[in-house]
Design a protein around this motif. Structure first.
Motif, mmCIF file in Angstrom:
data_model
loop_
_atom_site.group_PDB
_atom_site.id
_atom_site.type_symbol
_atom_site.label_atom_id
_atom_site.label_comp_id
_atom_site.label_asym_id
_atom_site.label_seq_id
_atom_site.Cartn_x
_atom_site.Cartn_y
_atom_site.Cartn_z
ATOM 1 N N MET A 226 -21.385 20.040 -38.431
ATOM 2 C CA MET A 226 -21.455 20.696 -38.758
ATOM 3 C C MET A 226 -23.506 21.344 -39.740
ATOM 4 N N MET A 229 -25.831 19.908 -37.144
ATOM 5 C CA MET A 229 -26.300 20.911 -35.857
ATOM 6 C C MET A 229 -27.643 22.031 -36.523
ATOM 7 N N LYS A 230 -27.439 22.083 -38.139
ATOM 8 C CA LYS A 230 -27.919 22.915 -38.755
ATOM 9 C C LYS A 230 -29.283 21.940 -38.608
ATOM 10 N N GLY A 260 -20.404 20.572 -34.425
ATOM 11 C CA GLY A 260 -21.091 21.593 -35.189
ATOM 12 C C GLY A 260 -20.956 21.943 -33.539
#
Length: 321
Positions: A226, A229-230, A260
């Motif tokens: 995650m 991905m951010k 993610g």
């Protein structure tokens, strides 16, 4: 008529198997027999075949099967409209969407800044994104293409692979190079890489950068955390476009870490200028057997999922299920 019926009547035999209406051919006359609905469907299929031929595109057995499967869908989009949409022509070969969902995916890339292409292997997620990137570069809509993917270790550890860091990373990036060589003159690829017009790099190399006037593709995104991905999505700069591709059924992240890609749809759902495109086993455009393999695995997953109030088999009973 030879082009419609195919070499040695190959397409005619295929239509006889797939259409409920009976087909009779004499000279340049095709006669159909059956119910009004069956005849109407067969007419639509033959009309689409003739339309594609008149637009200068040849037919193949695979294309005829796709025309049959797309004809009469609720979306009311003509198969010829899908199958003749040219994205890129290179070395005498045209790259086009081959299914309705692929067309939606390609259209979404045109209309949105960030697009997620999610689906199983062989659905053209990465290949079509690469074609759109090369098209944008040729049209001078962007100044460079950036291709990236996470270097997740599935089996072998990076440290055990021979060579320098670049040598160790290369196997993870090889599928992107392969697609690139399909679309760009092989002799010009080294020059484009050296000049930075095309950059192929692991996802970790994206941290701290702002990517302006670039077409950025993140491949195998199911293997991003995650946080990764951010980090990737916030690299978006002015005049840039992002395409994120992945298959949430093939996650290699260690220790039950959240993907993610799996979480991002819930996080970004409803945001303007972001599109999520779902592709299925019906969109597989590799060997016919690949689609059947994907479907078989989907069926296995469904059968293996316990139904409500249905306990899993006890240990020692698995062999008798």
């Amino acid at each position: 008529m030879v082009n419609v019926l195919g070499p040695r009547d190959e397409f005619l035999r295929l239509l006889e198997k797939q259409l409920d209406a009976s087909i009779h051919v004499r000279g340049n006359i095709v006669t159909l027999e059956g119910s009004a609905e069956e005849i109407s469907f067969a007419v639509d299929v033959l009309t689409e075949m003739v339309t594609i031929l008149r637009m200068g595109q040849g037919l193949t057995a695979e294309l005829v099967e796709r025309i049959v499967s797309m004809t009469g869908t609720p979306e009311q989009i003509a198969p010829a409209e899908v199958l003749t949409q040219n994205i890129l022509s290179t070395r005498g070969k045209s790259i086009r969407p081959k299914t309705l969902n692929q067309k939606r995916y390609v259209d979404a890339i045109d209309l949105h800044t960030v697009v997620f292409g999610i689906g199983p292997a062989g659905t053209g997620k990465t290949y079509l994104a690469m074609a759109k990137a090369v098209q944008a570069l040729q049209a001078k809509q962007v100044n460079r293409i950036i291709l990236t993917r996470p270097a997740i270790e599935a089996g072998e550890k990076l440290g055990f692979l021979p060579g320098t860091l670049n040598d160790k990373i290369d196997p993870y990036l090889r599928p992107l190079y392969d697609a690139l060589h399909d679309m760009v003159d092989p002799e010009s690829v080294p020059k484009l890489l050296t000049s930075g017009t095309i950059e192929v790099a692991p996802l970790a190399y994206m941290r701290g950068r702002t990517l302006n006037d670039a077409f950025i593709i993140l491949d195998e995104a199911q293997n991003t955390s995650m946080e990764q991905m951010k980090m990737f999505l916030t690299r978006l700069g002015f005049g840039a476009k992002m395409v994120v591709t992945g298959d949430v059924t093939q996650i290699d992240l260690p220790g039950g870490q959240k993907s993610g890609l799996r979480e991002v749809q819930r996080i970004l759902d409803g945001l303007d200028d972001i599109a999520f495109c779902q592709l299925t086993n019906h969109d597989v455009v590799r060997h016919k057997l690949v689609s059947r393999i994907v479907q078989a695995y989907d069926n296995y997953e469904i059968d293996a999922t316990p139904r409500p109030h249905e306990p899993r088999a006890r240990r020692g009973q698995e062999g008798h299920r």
